[in-house]
Motif scaffolding. Structure first.
Motif, PDB file in Angstrom:
ATOM      1  N   THR A 161      16.338 -48.669   1.941  1.00 25.01           N
ATOM      2  CA  THR A 161      16.492 -49.299   0.632  1.00 25.01           C
ATOM      3  C   THR A 161      15.974 -48.381  -0.459  1.00 25.01           C
ATOM      4  O   THR A 161      14.929 -47.748  -0.309  1.00 25.01           O
ATOM      5  CB  THR A 161      15.722 -50.638   0.590  1.00 25.01           C
ATOM      6  OG1 THR A 161      16.190 -51.477   1.648  1.00 25.01           O
ATOM      7  CG2 THR A 161      15.935 -51.344  -0.734  1.00 25.01           C
ATOM      8  N   GLN A 162      16.711 -48.317  -1.575  1.00 23.16           N
ATOM      9  CA  GLN A 162      16.313 -47.471  -2.689  1.00 23.16           C
ATOM     10  C   GLN A 162      15.520 -48.283  -3.709  1.00 23.16           C
ATOM     11  O   GLN A 162      15.825 -49.443  -3.963  1.00 23.16           O
ATOM     12  CB  GLN A 162      17.545 -46.877  -3.375  1.00 23.16           C
ATOM     13  CG  GLN A 162      18.400 -45.991  -2.484  1.00 23.16           C
ATOM     14  CD  GLN A 162      19.599 -45.440  -3.221  1.00 23.16           C
ATOM     15  OE1 GLN A 162      19.593 -45.342  -4.437  1.00 23.16           O
ATOM     16  NE2 GLN A 162      20.631 -45.078  -2.487  1.00 23.16           N
ATOM     17  N   GLY A 163      14.525 -47.681  -4.287  1.00 21.65           N
ATOM     18  CA  GLY A 163      13.775 -48.328  -5.357  1.00 21.65           C
ATOM     19  C   GLY A 163      12.575 -49.115  -4.859  1.00 21.65           C
ATOM     20  O   GLY A 163      12.643 -49.813  -3.847  1.00 21.65           O
ATOM     21  N   VAL A 164      11.483 -49.012  -5.597  1.00 18.63           N
ATOM     22  CA  VAL A 164      10.244 -49.677  -5.211  1.00 18.63           C
ATOM     23  C   VAL A 164      10.413 -51.194  -5.194  1.00 18.63           C
ATOM     24  O   VAL A 164      10.002 -51.875  -4.244  1.00 18.63           O
ATOM     25  CB  VAL A 164       9.100 -49.280  -6.170  1.00 18.63           C
ATOM     26  CG1 VAL A 164       7.842 -50.080  -5.859  1.00 18.63           C
ATOM     27  CG2 VAL A 164       8.832 -47.787  -6.077  1.00 18.63           C
ATOM     28  N   THR A 165      11.034 -51.754  -6.213  1.00 15.42           N
ATOM     29  CA  THR A 165      11.186 -53.208  -6.309  1.00 15.42           C
ATOM     30  C   THR A 165      12.000 -53.753  -5.146  1.00 15.42           C
ATOM     31  O   THR A 165      11.619 -54.746  -4.512  1.00 15.42           O
ATOM     32  CB  THR A 165      11.857 -53.594  -7.635  1.00 15.42           C
ATOM     33  OG1 THR A 165      11.056 -53.136  -8.724  1.00 15.42           O
ATOM     34  CG2 THR A 165      12.013 -55.104  -7.743  1.00 15.42           C
ATOM     35  N   SER A 166      13.121 -53.119  -4.843  1.00 14.84           N
ATOM     36  CA  SER A 166      13.975 -53.586  -3.753  1.00 14.84           C
ATOM     37  C   SER A 166      13.269 -53.477  -2.411  1.00 14.84           C
ATOM     38  O   SER A 166      13.365 -54.370  -1.562  1.00 14.84           O
ATOM     39  CB  SER A 166      15.274 -52.775  -3.730  1.00 14.84           C
ATOM     40  OG  SER A 166      16.003 -52.963  -4.920  1.00 14.84           O
ATOM     41  N   ARG A 167      12.552 -52.400  -2.206  1.00 12.42           N
ATOM     42  CA  ARG A 167      11.829 -52.219  -0.942  1.00 12.42           C
ATOM     43  C   ARG A 167      10.784 -53.304  -0.737  1.00 12.42           C
ATOM     44  O   ARG A 167      10.716 -53.920   0.328  1.00 12.42           O
ATOM     45  CB  ARG A 167      11.160 -50.843  -0.923  1.00 12.42           C
ATOM     46  CG  ARG A 167      12.098 -49.694  -0.615  1.00 12.42           C
ATOM     47  CD  ARG A 167      11.349 -48.377  -0.574  1.00 12.42           C
ATOM     48  NE  ARG A 167      12.140 -47.332   0.060  1.00 12.42           N
ATOM     49  CZ  ARG A 167      11.719 -46.084   0.248  1.00 12.42           C
ATOM     50  NH1 ARG A 167      10.491 -45.750  -0.142  1.00 12.42           N
ATOM     51  NH2 ARG A 167      12.492 -45.197   0.833  1.00 12.42           N
ATOM     52  N   TRP A 168      10.000 -53.562  -1.766  1.00 13.45           N
ATOM     53  CA  TRP A 168       8.937 -54.547  -1.617  1.00 13.45           C
ATOM     54  C   TRP A 168       9.482 -55.959  -1.565  1.00 13.45           C
ATOM     55  O   TRP A 168       8.912 -56.836  -0.901  1.00 13.45           O
ATOM     56  CB  TRP A 168       7.911 -54.390  -2.734  1.00 13.45           C
ATOM     57  CG  TRP A 168       7.032 -53.211  -2.494  1.00 13.45           C
ATOM     58  CD1 TRP A 168       7.063 -52.007  -3.132  1.00 13.45           C
ATOM     59  CD2 TRP A 168       6.009 -53.104  -1.489  1.00 13.45           C
ATOM     60  NE1 TRP A 168       6.133 -51.145  -2.601  1.00 13.45           N
ATOM     61  CE2 TRP A 168       5.455 -51.786  -1.593  1.00 13.45           C
ATOM     62  CE3 TRP A 168       5.501 -53.967  -0.526  1.00 13.45           C
ATOM     63  CZ2 TRP A 168       4.433 -51.338  -0.769  1.00 13.45           C
ATOM     64  CZ3 TRP A 168       4.476 -53.529   0.298  1.00 13.45           C
ATOM     65  CH2 TRP A 168       3.955 -52.237   0.175  1.00 13.45           C
ATOM     66  N   LEU A 169      10.590 -56.223  -2.244  1.00  9.67           N
ATOM     67  CA  LEU A 169      11.210 -57.542  -2.172  1.00  9.67           C
ATOM     68  C   LEU A 169      11.669 -57.832  -0.746  1.00  9.67           C
ATOM     69  O   LEU A 169      11.451 -58.928  -0.204  1.00  9.67           O
ATOM     70  CB  LEU A 169      12.392 -57.622  -3.140  1.00  9.67           C
ATOM     71  CG  LEU A 169      13.132 -58.966  -3.202  1.00  9.67           C
ATOM     72  CD1 LEU A 169      12.179 -60.083  -3.589  1.00  9.67           C
ATOM     73  CD2 LEU A 169      14.289 -58.878  -4.193  1.00  9.67           C
ATOM     74  N   ASN A 170      12.302 -56.859  -0.112  1.00 13.36           N
ATOM     75  CA  ASN A 170      12.713 -57.017   1.281  1.00 13.36           C
ATOM     76  C   ASN A 170      11.513 -57.260   2.193  1.00 13.36           C
ATOM     77  O   ASN A 170      11.561 -58.102   3.102  1.00 13.36           O
ATOM     78  CB  ASN A 170      13.472 -55.777   1.758  1.00 13.36           C
ATOM     79  CG  ASN A 170      14.942 -55.816   1.427  1.00 13.36           C
ATOM     80  OD1 ASN A 170      15.499 -56.876   1.173  1.00 13.36           O
ATOM     81  ND2 ASN A 170      15.586 -54.663   1.424  1.00 13.36           N
ATOM     82  N   LEU A 171      10.450 -56.523   1.960  1.00 12.39           N
ATOM     83  CA  LEU A 171       9.258 -56.655   2.802  1.00 12.39           C
ATOM     84  C   LEU A 171       8.620 -58.029   2.650  1.00 12.39           C
ATOM     85  O   LEU A 171       8.316 -58.704   3.645  1.00 12.39           O
ATOM     86  CB  LEU A 171       8.249 -55.564   2.439  1.00 12.39           C
ATOM     87  CG  LEU A 171       6.913 -55.608   3.192  1.00 12.39           C
ATOM     88  CD1 LEU A 171       7.141 -55.450   4.695  1.00 12.39           C
ATOM     89  CD2 LEU A 171       5.972 -54.520   2.673  1.00 12.39           C
TER      90      LEU A 171
END
Length: 281
Positions: free
Chosen positions: A188-198
């Motif tokens: 996943t690209q981008g900090v927001t998208s990565r942490w949202l998935n997590l």
């Protein structure tokens, strides 16, 4: 999109779009990216039906998995966040294949966050619900649980309840395993998208839902109220579900109208039949 481009300066507002998978072509994806769309939530639904929604036509099974995976990976080149929506328990599904193919899709498309909905008949929402009612397959689960994951109110066509929940638990465990979460994070690209998935994976949508499904599966074997209700031998709602309503509503529980936890699951069919009688008269 014309209205958005006329009203919103580029980059001033971030957007998320929900659509069928047939709409985000590469040309549309470029336009979405240009207008600050950060997430899309397309419906895949099934590997054996609803090909028009995913723009896969008559393709089914592994052939559909390959094409959808290729499309979703293309989307991730333009949009950093994608949630792929599936419906579990459709009449076209049988055996382990629907669940195993979803695992294959996740392996081939690690950046996609999977969202699983249990097949539900929402009253008059679709004519197909009449078929479920004609075949006496709709359970009287209260509206409180008809949120696509609290309960499945349509009896599966090709599974026992125990087998169906076994498959759901296995798929959920795979989808939100440590390995799957890590692969999704990297893809996943981008900090927001990565942490949202997590966060979604380790909260109620991932770990929490897996615990809930395991509890339901266990009670199908151990709770004397479950089998009669699920097999439509009784319309008495198991205490397990009543307790969930009490917990969710808290002090508002006393204001719940009498009989609110019960309804006629075949009301739509009876209404249509009464229209036929009036027409004949």
């Amino acid at each position: 999109m014309d209205m958005i481009e006329d009203a919103v300066p580029p980059g001033s507002i971030d957007f998320v779009a929900e659509s069928s998978l047939s709409l985000p072509t590469e040309l549309h994806l470029k336009r979405l990216k240009r207008n600050s769309f950060k997430g899309v939530l397309p419906g895949i639904e099934s590997w054996f039906a609803l090909g028009d929604k995913s723009k896969t036509g008559a393709l089914v099974g592994m052939a559909k998995v390959r094409q959808v995976s290729e499309h979703v990976n293309l989307i991730l080149q333009y949009i950093p966040y994608i949630q792929t929506n599936f419906v579990l328990g459709l009449d076209t599904d049988e055996g382990r294949d629907p669940f195993e193919l979803t695992k294959r899709f996740l392996k081939m498309t690690p950046g996609a966050f999977p969202a699983y909905s249990l097949l539900s008949a929402f009253g008059r929402a679709a004519p197909l619900n009449l078929d479920y009612q004609r075949s006496n397959r709709v359970l009287p689960f209260p509206f409180h649980f008809l949120n696509n994951n609290g309960a499945m109110n349509v009896k599966p066509a090709h599974y026992s309840w125990q087998t169906f929940y076994d498959q759901i638990i296995d798929l959920t465990r795979y989808s939100f395993s440590t390995r799957a979460i890590f692969r999704r994070f990297l893809a996943t690209q981008g900090v927001t998208s990565r942490w949202l998935n997590l966060v979604r994976a380790i909260s109620t949508e991932g770990f929490g839902r897996a615990r809930y499904y395991r509890e339901v599966r266990n009670r199908l074997d151990t709770d004397a109220q479950f089998p009669p209700y699920f097999e439509q031998e009784s319309n008495v709602l198991p205490e397990f579900y009543k307790n969930i309503v009490r917990q969710d509503l808290g002090p508002l529980m006393e204001w719940l109208p009498e009989g609110a936890l019960y309804h006629d699951p075949n009301a739509y069919l009876k209404s249509e039949r009464s229209k036929d009688v009036v027409a004949l008269v």
